[in-house]
Design a protein around this motif. Structure first.
Motif, PDB file in Angstrom:
ATOM      1  N   PHE A   1      31.008  21.178 -25.117  1.00 41.99           N
ATOM      2  CA  PHE A   1      30.669  21.897 -23.886  1.00 41.99           C
ATOM      3  C   PHE A   1      31.493  23.187 -23.854  1.00 41.99           C
ATOM      4  CE2 PHE A   1      30.365  17.332 -23.023  1.00 41.99           C
ATOM      5  CZ  PHE A   1      29.053  17.211 -22.575  1.00 41.99           C
ATOM      6  N   ASN A   2      31.003  24.138 -23.104  1.00 40.12           N
ATOM      7  CA  ASN A   2      31.711  25.415 -22.998  1.00 40.12           C
ATOM      8  C   ASN A   2      32.660  25.383 -21.794  1.00 40.12           C
ATOM      9  OD1 ASN A   2      32.420  28.098 -23.290  1.00 40.12           O
ATOM     10  ND2 ASN A   2      30.660  28.818 -22.086  1.00 40.12           N
TER      11      ASN A   2
ATOM     12  N   VAL B   1      29.241  17.076 -10.990  1.00 41.55           N
ATOM     13  CA  VAL B   1      28.747  18.397 -11.423  1.00 41.55           C
ATOM     14  C   VAL B   1      27.844  18.998 -10.345  1.00 41.55           C
ATOM     15  CG1 VAL B   1      27.268  19.568 -13.115  1.00 41.55           C
ATOM     16  CG2 VAL B   1      28.915  17.821 -13.883  1.00 41.55           C
ATOM     17  N   ASN B   2      26.916  18.204  -9.864  1.00 46.70           N
ATOM     18  CA  ASN B   2      25.937  18.722  -8.893  1.00 46.70           C
ATOM     19  C   ASN B   2      26.597  19.185  -7.599  1.00 46.70           C
ATOM     20  OD1 ASN B   2      23.920  18.080 -10.679  1.00 46.70           O
ATOM     21  ND2 ASN B   2      23.271  16.199  -9.623  1.00 46.70           N
TER      22      ASN B   2
ATOM     23  N   VAL C   1      37.069  29.863 -10.978  1.00 49.94           N
ATOM     24  CA  VAL C   1      37.336  28.529 -11.529  1.00 49.94           C
ATOM     25  C   VAL C   1      36.419  27.512 -10.839  1.00 49.94           C
ATOM     26  CG1 VAL C   1      39.053  26.695 -11.784  1.00 49.94           C
ATOM     27  CG2 VAL C   1      39.744  29.091 -12.046  1.00 49.94           C
ATOM     28  N   VAL C   2      35.778  26.683 -11.663  1.00 53.07           N
ATOM     29  CA  VAL C   2      34.994  25.553 -11.143  1.00 53.07           C
ATOM     30  C   VAL C   2      35.491  24.327 -11.908  1.00 53.07           C
ATOM     31  CG1 VAL C   2      32.702  24.588 -10.742  1.00 53.07           C
ATOM     32  CG2 VAL C   2      33.029  27.085 -10.733  1.00 53.07           C
ATOM     33  N   SER C   3      36.340  23.543 -11.243  1.00 48.05           N
ATOM     34  CA  SER C   3      37.118  22.506 -11.916  1.00 48.05           C
ATOM     35  C   SER C   3      36.667  21.128 -11.450  1.00 48.05           C
ATOM     36  CB  SER C   3      38.599  22.721 -11.585  1.00 48.05           C
ATOM     37  OG  SER C   3      39.393  21.713 -12.164  1.00 48.05           O
ATOM     38  N   ILE C   4      36.363  20.252 -12.383  1.00 45.73           N
ATOM     39  CA  ILE C   4      35.983  18.876 -12.031  1.00 45.73           C
ATOM     40  C   ILE C   4      36.697  17.908 -12.958  1.00 45.73           C
ATOM     41  CG2 ILE C   4      33.690  19.476 -11.143  1.00 45.73           C
ATOM     42  CD1 ILE C   4      32.504  18.555 -13.797  1.00 45.73           C
ATOM     43  N   GLY C   5      36.674  16.649 -12.586  1.00 45.30           N
ATOM     44  CA  GLY C   5      37.162  15.671 -13.548  1.00 45.30           C
ATOM     45  C   GLY C   5      37.834  14.456 -12.988  1.00 45.30           C
TER      46      GLY C   5
ATOM     47  N   ILE D   1      30.300  24.917 -15.001  1.00 41.79           N
ATOM     48  CA  ILE D   1      31.645  24.341 -14.845  1.00 41.79           C
ATOM     49  C   ILE D   1      32.594  25.101 -15.780  1.00 41.79           C
ATOM     50  CG2 ILE D   1      33.020  22.215 -15.030  1.00 41.79           C
ATOM     51  CD1 ILE D   1      30.633  22.103 -12.981  1.00 41.79           C
ATOM     52  N   THR D   2      33.769  25.453 -15.282  1.00 47.08           N
ATOM     53  CA  THR D   2      34.701  26.183 -16.167  1.00 47.08           C
ATOM     54  C   THR D   2      35.793  25.292 -16.746  1.00 47.08           C
ATOM     55  OG1 THR D   2      36.277  26.834 -14.438  1.00 47.08           O
ATOM     56  CG2 THR D   2      34.358  28.272 -14.766  1.00 47.08           C
ATOM     57  N   GLU D   3      36.136  24.202 -16.038  1.00 46.82           N
ATOM     58  CA  GLU D   3      37.181  23.348 -16.612  1.00 46.82           C
ATOM     59  C   GLU D   3      37.031  21.897 -16.171  1.00 46.82           C
ATOM     60  OE1 GLU D   3      40.984  24.933 -15.277  1.00 46.82           O
ATOM     61  OE2 GLU D   3      41.049  23.522 -13.614  1.00 46.82           O
TER      62      GLU D   3
END
Lengths: 386, 386
Positions: free
Chosen positions: B42-43, B200-201, B219-223, B237-239
């Protein structure tokens, strides 16, 4: 240990980053006095348990002099205590051979560290170790008084065998010890007194069985915080042990051994968020600061992960910590819709009273101790590890 | 950090007093490789969470270089990390004004420590602090993606207001962050992928709502560890963040994110007693060494306070820690009468696999790390406190 005198408690309180463990020293000292006074009426010595406190700052309040008895649950505590010149230590967790060398080293310094066991194998390994190392380590045999922990039943023939194995010529057998683990599920005075009497009766039976075989007990040790406050007659008992009585907690309040106002330690935390739809307050204390102990879960008042109090010590009715993550806690209300969010702005500091003071204290490297009468502050460092 | 080479692992293993935290370094490194490889497709950048490990010894394996992103849950971790020359730190617990001074000090050293919030009040307090102190602190706004933690719903009008408050001329608004706390109750691949897609959504919806008001997210950070291994598409998503993936644990195995053989950390403990009538083994690891985390309680396989493995890593079927006191644990069998007590003599060392690696690691000041391929041993010190 530095003692700082203050004129305004907030000047110090507000410089400590949350979450932190707050100790009300006056309540702590009252708790110690209370049990000491209660036990004064009996002809026993008192061997407080260090495991709740594990701090040099507290030690001088627990012990009268350098030869006063103390109980520990790790060799590390024994080493710390002996390093301060105290001599009379009981390591009250079943001992194994690999720990004997450290105990031998403490005794070589002039201390008298005794150990606990409940099997012939352990007795033999102590004999072997002492003979090979030309040293002396004496031991108590654990009596299982209520089926909750280790130990031998008073009528178990193994009891005689273990005592005889230990005593084979070297006087390593000290006596017997019981801990009324079952007393933690008591909920009223009658059941507490019953648990206390049972603890007494079971060790008396063990002593009597040993005596019939001409084995005498120099030490007959019993105790738990709930039973220690509930004994009626201690004839034949030589010492009592208790640990959490110094700080008390919600479990002990639920059992009825103390009031919630006797709880000496709490976690100070900051409100870091609100969710008005859900009726939640977020705090910067999760299980890292509070522990995940759920000791009140089976009591009539389930306190979640702790109750909420204001900085002046008033318990806020209906609020409790309902969920803990690592560094977040969520406070909810038992009565939905009752949180007035304006009363809990982001940044406000509050106290969380612990379910289990031993578990909550264990999460902190340092306790922040306020004497509200003499207006002094001190920081007590916790002794960590094994 | 001292690396000791050994020819016989037992020579070192047997010198460490139990209980202690054992890390299988090879398993640990495999876990890190696995997630890095998965995310390679993924990027996105990866911002591992330091909260599980909290140890300098592990840091170089987590991060590629001094500017690699990392997540922390306490200011203390951020201070430790910056002290080692790392610069790119996210403090991912809702921030309050009283913590901003320490963050300002880190940024003054050249670090870039950003913070998290979800209210206008917090945004205003950052603005005020930065203006009064002539400094810059940027912030992410937390998005509540599944109702389990803090944050604003993506469609909450407050989201725009908080972002605008932060962004009033100074560019303090960095973007949005979500954590799929709900993924911890997944039990299969389908529900994991659903939780991952939902995470993500929800942030995509937040980004889109902000974008309609001309507010862009850098920054769009998930996890979370469960979702980080389950993403299918990360456009926008960025990170990604994850923490417990390094050590894994029984909860994660129950969710299906790993196998039990992927669990890198365990507590080594000694058998200190037996109760043949009850079918119990006593060990010198209680909640002080294991934590009292009961994370598997609601999973199909409830592992008690941990499963039992031999020193060569084989899980012993049917055994688990069924009770913990402060320094005692009791191992029982799910299948009564099946413990062969001769196989578990007093003095034997065994491993306890943890329910929750973050909680168990937190009980230890030091990890004992064995590289079984290269035959090296090292000791990692844990960074403690807040």
């Amino acid at each position: 240990m530095m003692l700082t005198t203050y004129s305004d408690e907030n000047e110090i309180f507000n410089t400590v980053d949350t979450p932190f463990l707050h100790v009300n020293k006056n309540v702590f000292l009252n708790n110690i006095d209370r049990l000491n006074n209660y036990l004064c009426d009996f002809n026993v010595s008192f061997r407080p348990h260090f495991k709740t406190i594990r701090s040099f700052g507290a030690l001088d309040y627990l012990l009268v002099d350098k030869h006063s008895p103390i109980t520990v649950s790790t060799v590390k505590e024994a080493e710390a205590i002996v390093s301060r010149g105290y001599t009379n230590v009981l390591y009250a967790v079943g001992v194994v051979e690999s720990k004997l060398n450290r105990i031998k080293n403490l005794n070589a310094l002039g201390a008298n560290v005794s150990v606990l066991l409940d099997s012939v194998d352990q007795a033999r390994s102590i004999n072997k170790f002492c003979e090979e190392n030309d040293c002396s380590i004496s031991a108590l045999v654990e009596i299982d008084c209520d089926g909750n922990r280790g130990g031998l039943k008073p009528n178990d023939p193994l009891l005689i065998q273990v005592a005889k194995t230990l005593d084979s010529g070297q006087g390593r057998f000290l006596g017997v010890l019981a801990h009324a683990g079952g007393s933690y599920s008591c909920l009223d005075k009658v059941s507490l007194q019953k648990a206390a009497q049972n603890e007494v009766n079971q060790v008396r039976l063990a002593v009597s069985n040993l005596s019939k075989r001409d084995i005498s007990c120099r030490v007959v040790s019993i105790g738990s915080t709930p039973t220690a406050h509930s004994y009626q007659n201690l004839d034949g008992i030589t010492e009592v042990r208790a640990g959490v009585y110094t700080f008390f907690d919600l479990v002990m309040a639920g059992i009825g051994v103390c009031e919630k106002t006797d709880i000496a330690s709490s976690v100070v935390t900051t409100i870091i968020g609100q969710n008005k739809d859900k009726g939640w307050l977020f705090i910067d204390a999760g299980w890292m600061a509070l522990s995940s102990d759920r000791g009140t879960a089976k009591q009539p008042q389930d306190c979640g992960y702790g109750l909420v109090a204001t900085t002046d010590g008033q318990i806020i009715n209906g609020l409790q910590v309902i969920k803990v993550n690592q560094e977040h806690g969520i406070i909810g209300s038992a009565l939905p819709g009752t949180i007035n969010f304006d009363d809990f702005p982001i940044g406000l500091k509050i106290h969380i009273l612990p379910n289990h003071a031993c578990a909550t204290s264990a999460m902190h490297r340092r306790y922040h101790v306020f004497d509200k009468v003499n207006q002094t502050y001190e920081s007590w460092v916790r002794i960590q590890g094994w």
